[in-house]
Design a protein around this motif. Sequence first.
Motif, PDB file in Angstrom:
ATOM      1  N   LEU A 126      -7.257 -10.453  -3.430  1.00 19.66           N
ATOM      2  CA  LEU A 126      -6.749  -9.693  -4.565  1.00 19.66           C
ATOM      3  C   LEU A 126      -6.010  -8.470  -4.046  1.00 19.66           C
ATOM      4  CD1 LEU A 126      -8.571  -9.056  -7.892  1.00 19.66           C
ATOM      5  CD2 LEU A 126      -7.524  -7.126  -6.695  1.00 19.66           C
ATOM      6  N   ASP A 127      -4.754  -8.335  -4.433  1.00 19.39           N
ATOM      7  CA  ASP A 127      -3.921  -7.206  -4.020  1.00 19.39           C
ATOM      8  C   ASP A 127      -3.972  -6.079  -5.034  1.00 19.39           C
ATOM      9  OD1 ASP A 127      -3.116  -8.515  -1.764  1.00 19.39           O
ATOM     10  OD2 ASP A 127      -1.133  -9.082  -2.538  1.00 19.39           O
ATOM     11  N   LEU A 128      -4.053  -4.868  -4.516  1.00 15.63           N
ATOM     12  CA  LEU A 128      -3.977  -3.649  -5.316  1.00 15.63           C
ATOM     13  C   LEU A 128      -3.076  -2.665  -4.605  1.00 15.63           C
ATOM     14  CD1 LEU A 128      -7.808  -3.228  -5.941  1.00 15.63           C
ATOM     15  CD2 LEU A 128      -6.142  -3.811  -7.725  1.00 15.63           C
ATOM     16  N   TYR A 129      -2.719  -1.618  -5.306  1.00 15.95           N
ATOM     17  CA  TYR A 129      -2.011  -0.516  -4.669  1.00 15.95           C
ATOM     18  C   TYR A 129      -2.959   0.666  -4.486  1.00 15.95           C
ATOM     19  CZ  TYR A 129       2.627  -2.591  -5.058  1.00 15.95           C
ATOM     20  OH  TYR A 129       3.733  -3.394  -4.912  1.00 15.95           O
ATOM     21  N   LEU A 130      -2.950   1.258  -3.288  1.00 14.93           N
ATOM     22  CA  LEU A 130      -3.674   2.488  -2.993  1.00 14.93           C
ATOM     23  C   LEU A 130      -3.013   3.128  -1.790  1.00 14.93           C
ATOM     24  CD1 LEU A 130      -6.074   4.371  -3.668  1.00 14.93           C
ATOM     25  CD2 LEU A 130      -7.403   3.101  -1.953  1.00 14.93           C
ATOM     26  N   SER A 148     -11.198  -5.870   3.800  1.00 14.12           N
ATOM     27  CA  SER A 148      -9.875  -5.628   3.241  1.00 14.12           C
ATOM     28  C   SER A 148      -8.903  -5.303   4.351  1.00 14.12           C
ATOM     29  CB  SER A 148      -9.915  -4.466   2.246  1.00 14.12           C
ATOM     30  OG  SER A 148     -10.265  -3.257   2.913  1.00 14.12           O
ATOM     31  N   SER A 149      -7.631  -5.338   4.037  1.00 12.05           N
ATOM     32  CA  SER A 149      -6.587  -4.932   4.969  1.00 12.05           C
ATOM     33  C   SER A 149      -5.574  -4.097   4.209  1.00 12.05           C
ATOM     34  CB  SER A 149      -5.909  -6.153   5.599  1.00 12.05           C
ATOM     35  OG  SER A 149      -5.289  -6.956   4.605  1.00 12.05           O
ATOM     36  N   ARG A 150      -4.773  -3.314   4.952  1.00 13.22           N
ATOM     37  CA  ARG A 150      -3.820  -2.418   4.301  1.00 13.22           C
ATOM     38  C   ARG A 150      -2.474  -2.490   5.006  1.00 13.22           C
ATOM     39  NH1 ARG A 150      -6.839   3.209   2.857  1.00 13.22           N
ATOM     40  NH2 ARG A 150      -5.253   3.177   1.213  1.00 13.22           N
ATOM     41  N   PHE A 151      -1.435  -2.420   4.193  1.00 13.18           N
ATOM     42  CA  PHE A 151      -0.079  -2.279   4.702  1.00 13.18           C
ATOM     43  C   PHE A 151       0.639  -1.292   3.799  1.00 13.18           C
ATOM     44  CE2 PHE A 151       4.450  -3.457   4.649  1.00 13.18           C
ATOM     45  CZ  PHE A 151       4.752  -3.226   5.986  1.00 13.18           C
ATOM     46  N   ASN A 152       0.901  -0.113   4.325  1.00 17.21           N
ATOM     47  CA  ASN A 152       1.432   0.974   3.517  1.00 17.21           C
ATOM     48  C   ASN A 152       0.528   1.167   2.300  1.00 17.21           C
ATOM     49  OD1 ASN A 152       3.681   1.677   5.190  1.00 17.21           O
ATOM     50  ND2 ASN A 152       4.680  -0.196   4.509  1.00 17.21           N
ATOM     51  N   SER A 153       1.052   1.106   1.108  1.00 17.00           N
ATOM     52  CA  SER A 153       0.217   1.357  -0.061  1.00 17.00           C
ATOM     53  C   SER A 153      -0.391   0.093  -0.640  1.00 17.00           C
ATOM     54  CB  SER A 153       1.035   2.065  -1.149  1.00 17.00           C
ATOM     55  OG  SER A 153       2.088   1.237  -1.585  1.00 17.00           O
ATOM     56  N   GLU A 200       3.892   9.074 -13.206  1.00 22.56           N
ATOM     57  CA  GLU A 200       5.110   8.296 -13.406  1.00 22.56           C
ATOM     58  C   GLU A 200       6.118   8.578 -12.296  1.00 22.56           C
ATOM     59  OE1 GLU A 200       8.032   7.076 -17.109  1.00 22.56           O
ATOM     60  OE2 GLU A 200       7.285   9.112 -16.996  1.00 22.56           O
ATOM     61  N   PRO A 201       6.745   7.561 -11.675  1.00 27.94           N
ATOM     62  CA  PRO A 201       6.607   6.154 -12.002  1.00 27.94           C
ATOM     63  C   PRO A 201       5.515   5.401 -11.222  1.00 27.94           C
ATOM     64  CG  PRO A 201       8.437   6.437 -10.502  1.00 27.94           C
ATOM     65  CD  PRO A 201       7.891   7.805 -10.772  1.00 27.94           C
ATOM     66  N   TYR A 202       5.311   5.735  -9.946  1.00 29.96           N
ATOM     67  CA  TYR A 202       4.434   4.909  -9.108  1.00 29.96           C
ATOM     68  C   TYR A 202       3.345   5.749  -8.465  1.00 29.96           C
ATOM     69  CZ  TYR A 202       8.675   2.056  -9.473  1.00 29.96           C
ATOM     70  OH  TYR A 202       9.773   1.361  -9.950  1.00 29.96           O
ATOM     71  N   GLY A 203       2.775   6.698  -9.212  1.00 30.63           N
ATOM     72  CA  GLY A 203       1.848   7.640  -8.607  1.00 30.63           C
ATOM     73  C   GLY A 203       0.388   7.398  -8.873  1.00 30.63           C
ATOM     74  N   ALA A 204       0.034   6.504  -9.782  1.00 28.76           N
ATOM     75  CA  ALA A 204      -1.392   6.249 -10.025  1.00 28.76           C
ATOM     76  C   ALA A 204      -2.080   5.827  -8.746  1.00 28.76           C
ATOM     77  CB  ALA A 204      -1.561   5.176 -11.107  1.00 28.76           C
ATOM     78  N   ARG A 205      -1.388   5.037  -7.940  1.00 26.26           N
ATOM     79  CA  ARG A 205      -1.948   4.523  -6.685  1.00 26.26           C
ATOM     80  C   ARG A 205      -2.244   5.614  -5.673  1.00 26.26           C
ATOM     81  NH1 ARG A 205       3.445   1.243  -5.290  1.00 26.26           N
ATOM     82  NH2 ARG A 205       3.293   1.030  -7.541  1.00 26.26           N
ATOM     83  N   THR A 206      -1.706   6.810  -5.867  1.00 28.23           N
ATOM     84  CA  THR A 206      -1.993   7.875  -4.915  1.00 28.23           C
ATOM     85  C   THR A 206      -3.372   8.474  -5.115  1.00 28.23           C
ATOM     86  OG1 THR A 206      -1.041   9.660  -6.258  1.00 28.23           O
ATOM     87  CG2 THR A 206       0.462   8.464  -4.777  1.00 28.23           C
ATOM     88  N   TRP A 208      -5.991   6.577  -7.291  1.00 30.24           N
ATOM     89  CA  TRP A 208      -6.998   5.556  -7.598  1.00 30.24           C
ATOM     90  C   TRP A 208      -6.408   4.179  -7.368  1.00 30.24           C
ATOM     91  CZ3 TRP A 208      -6.636   2.604 -12.395  1.00 30.24           C
ATOM     92  CH2 TRP A 208      -5.621   3.036 -13.260  1.00 30.24           C
ATOM     93  N   PRO A 209      -7.220   3.226  -6.912  1.00 28.31           N
ATOM     94  CA  PRO A 209      -6.716   1.877  -6.639  1.00 28.31           C
ATOM     95  C   PRO A 209      -6.484   1.126  -7.946  1.00 28.31           C
ATOM     96  CG  PRO A 209      -9.070   1.978  -6.225  1.00 28.31           C
ATOM     97  CD  PRO A 209      -8.641   3.378  -6.540  1.00 28.31           C
ATOM     98  N   CYS A 210      -5.316   0.498  -8.050  1.00 27.84           N
ATOM     99  CA  CYS A 210      -4.980  -0.155  -9.306  1.00 27.84           C
ATOM    100  C   CYS A 210      -3.843  -1.148  -9.099  1.00 27.84           C
ATOM    101  CB  CYS A 210      -4.562   0.871 -10.361  1.00 27.84           C
ATOM    102  SG  CYS A 210      -3.211   1.975  -9.840  1.00 27.84           S
ATOM    103  N   LYS A 211      -3.664  -1.996 -10.057  1.00 23.13           N
ATOM    104  CA  LYS A 211      -2.488  -2.848 -10.143  1.00 23.13           C
ATOM    105  C   LYS A 211      -1.433  -2.026 -10.873  1.00 23.13           C
ATOM    106  CE  LYS A 211      -0.905  -7.336 -11.969  1.00 23.13           C
ATOM    107  NZ  LYS A 211      -1.341  -8.548 -12.732  1.00 23.13           N
ATOM    108  N   ASP A 212      -0.627  -1.327 -10.105  1.00 26.59           N
ATOM    109  CA  ASP A 212       0.234  -0.258 -10.617  1.00 26.59           C
ATOM    110  C   ASP A 212       1.552  -0.818 -11.144  1.00 26.59           C
ATOM    111  OD1 ASP A 212       0.838   2.340 -11.207  1.00 26.59           O
ATOM    112  OD2 ASP A 212       1.236   2.967  -9.148  1.00 26.59           O
ATOM    113  N   LEU A 213       1.458  -1.653 -12.178  1.00 26.90           N
ATOM    114  CA  LEU A 213       2.634  -2.288 -12.775  1.00 26.90           C
ATOM    115  C   LEU A 213       2.551  -2.181 -14.297  1.00 26.90           C
ATOM    116  CD1 LEU A 213       2.625  -5.556 -10.622  1.00 26.90           C
ATOM    117  CD2 LEU A 213       4.191  -3.603 -10.340  1.00 26.90           C
ATOM    118  N   ASN A 214       3.668  -1.916 -14.919  1.00 27.72           N
ATOM    119  CA  ASN A 214       3.681  -1.718 -16.373  1.00 27.72           C
ATOM    120  C   ASN A 214       3.346  -2.983 -17.149  1.00 27.72           C
ATOM    121  OD1 ASN A 214       4.538   0.801 -15.661  1.00 27.72           O
ATOM    122  ND2 ASN A 214       6.620   0.575 -16.430  1.00 27.72           N
TER     123      ASN A 214
END
Length: 617
Positions: A126-130, A148-153, A200-206, A208-214
């Motif tokens: 499962l992919d998320l943004y963080l 888990s693994s990470r690549f950038n955000s 806004e626009p892509y800052g929730a991931r900074t 909290w971990p989330c699926k940061d898409l509208n």
Amino acid sequence: MTRPISVSEASHCRSLLSVLPVILLTAAIAQAAGHPTPMALPLAAGPWTEAGAKDHHRQLEAESKTRALFGAQRDRLAGADKSTASMDQYDVRFYDLVLDLDPVARILTGTTTIVAEVTGAGLATLDLYLSLQMNVTGITSAGVPVSSSRFNSLLTVTLERTYLPGETVSLVIDYWGNQAGDYFGWETYGGQPLIWSLSEPYGARTWWPCKDLNTDKADSVALHVTVPENLIVASNGTLDGVTGPAGVKKTYHWTERYPIATYLVAVTAHPYAVFTDQYISAQGDTMPLEYYVVPDKLATAMASYAVVPGMISAFAGLFGEYPFLQEKYGHVQFLWGGGMEHQTCTSLTVNGYSQGLISHELGHQWFGDLVTCTDFGHIWVNEGFATWCEAYWREQNEGIAAYHDEMNQARFLGAGTIFVEDPSDFNTIFNYFLSYQKASWIPHMLRHMVGETVFKAALQRLLGDHGFSDATTEDVQAAFEAESGLDLTVFFQQWIYGEYYPDYGLSWTTAPEGAASRVMVRVAQLQTNTGLFTMPLDVKIRTDLGDTTFVVANSQAEQWYDFVVDGTVLDVQLDPDGWVLCEVTNQGVSGVAARAPQVAVELLANVPNPFNPATTI
């Protein structure tokens, strides 16, 4: 699309830039069985000046949102605006955010629970943004520790098993870090901490971990925010309670039970002064209005925010009822310029009290929050309508002349498409001149084209069809076509995806027609930097016996129109009330043939329009 800018445009840009301000709960509460039940869905006149820009909240808001230029471009590397194959396989139902905010150490310690339903063939990862500034200390899936693994955000979690379609995944992610930057601030005001978020626009991931898409709004979100005892936390939805040992810390428990996009989730904390008001709907329902203001601005805020109940009533009368009626509306003050339309709890600058600012952010509760742009390429659906709401409020409050004055101030006659061709470019998303000003002319022009009754029906269809979800430009087009019966393909292509505007040359002459006058009008499209525009145009003929307004179809480089009116002709005006984003060059009588070719006049059908109630021949 790019091009060299003119000297005048460069001056505009330089002038603009010169004014921009460079608890913890147990884990059990966050499991699927415990998440809250989502609520049921409820049935400028004059030239641009630097002085004016300094006072103009929309420019400050655009700057606030464009701040990502200075720090968040790193997320472009991970495709900030893109879904992944994994993200396409699940739908988030619920987020539970447990946050401890330490303003002294400037550290956020968090536990986020994510409940999602599998929609694809099967889900093993499962992919998320963080963002990388957040340190992950542990993840469990269905209570089982996982890797888990990470690549950038991008955070990829290996689930404890493969989940099948229709099954529910429950992840718990522990993390901490100092997320200070463009989307989260550890600041002070009056010697006290003022902590804020603006995602806004892509800052929730900074933070909290989330699926940061509208396109994936959670059905509900719970926030449990622990802060030092003297701070008060404002957030989305309803405050369910405050807990914690006296004299140490307090935890504020907020729940947003309506669907919400990730970028609209917000927390703000300060020793606020809090006051309340109420809104009473047309059906007699009472909703609280809650305001969190810095103490030294209390008197000003109480006086300025008094307009809000009337504004909500005005917008509800046109758009349909306030979308979050079972929760609240309100303001919380923070230290960015302008405002941000956080769902049910707008963040406003401590120095912003204009009715333009207040009406803009309130308008977003329908356009941006209830209906969110599918992606930020279609940001005009948010910002264009919210900017138009400023003019509509002035009309409701001051009259139609004030409406046209506001729209005139929002004119932009430069290059660039309203549609954002690269939504990973944060600067173009919040282009003040295109996403706000020019975009506000789309509802303005449509209003006149289709008439008041159809306009209202189309707006309510759009909000009804896409409420608590997302919409594109094409969805707006479809709503207006369904209600008007018109094919609006050309309109949306030329105004949303095309550049510039029409420049009309108006010439006319008259000849006797018995006891009346024949008026021969030539309209030429003079623009050379773009193609021809297809638009209905108002032609007003003024005579000594009164004024007559005709509505004609115009689409050619040169078109003649032939009219007969009573009386002696005094003047001919094209688009006299400013319903089309255009320039009109009055070429007078000179150069027009004494007798125009006999071409049938193209009169458009009347529509209910209080400003031009009839086409008279």
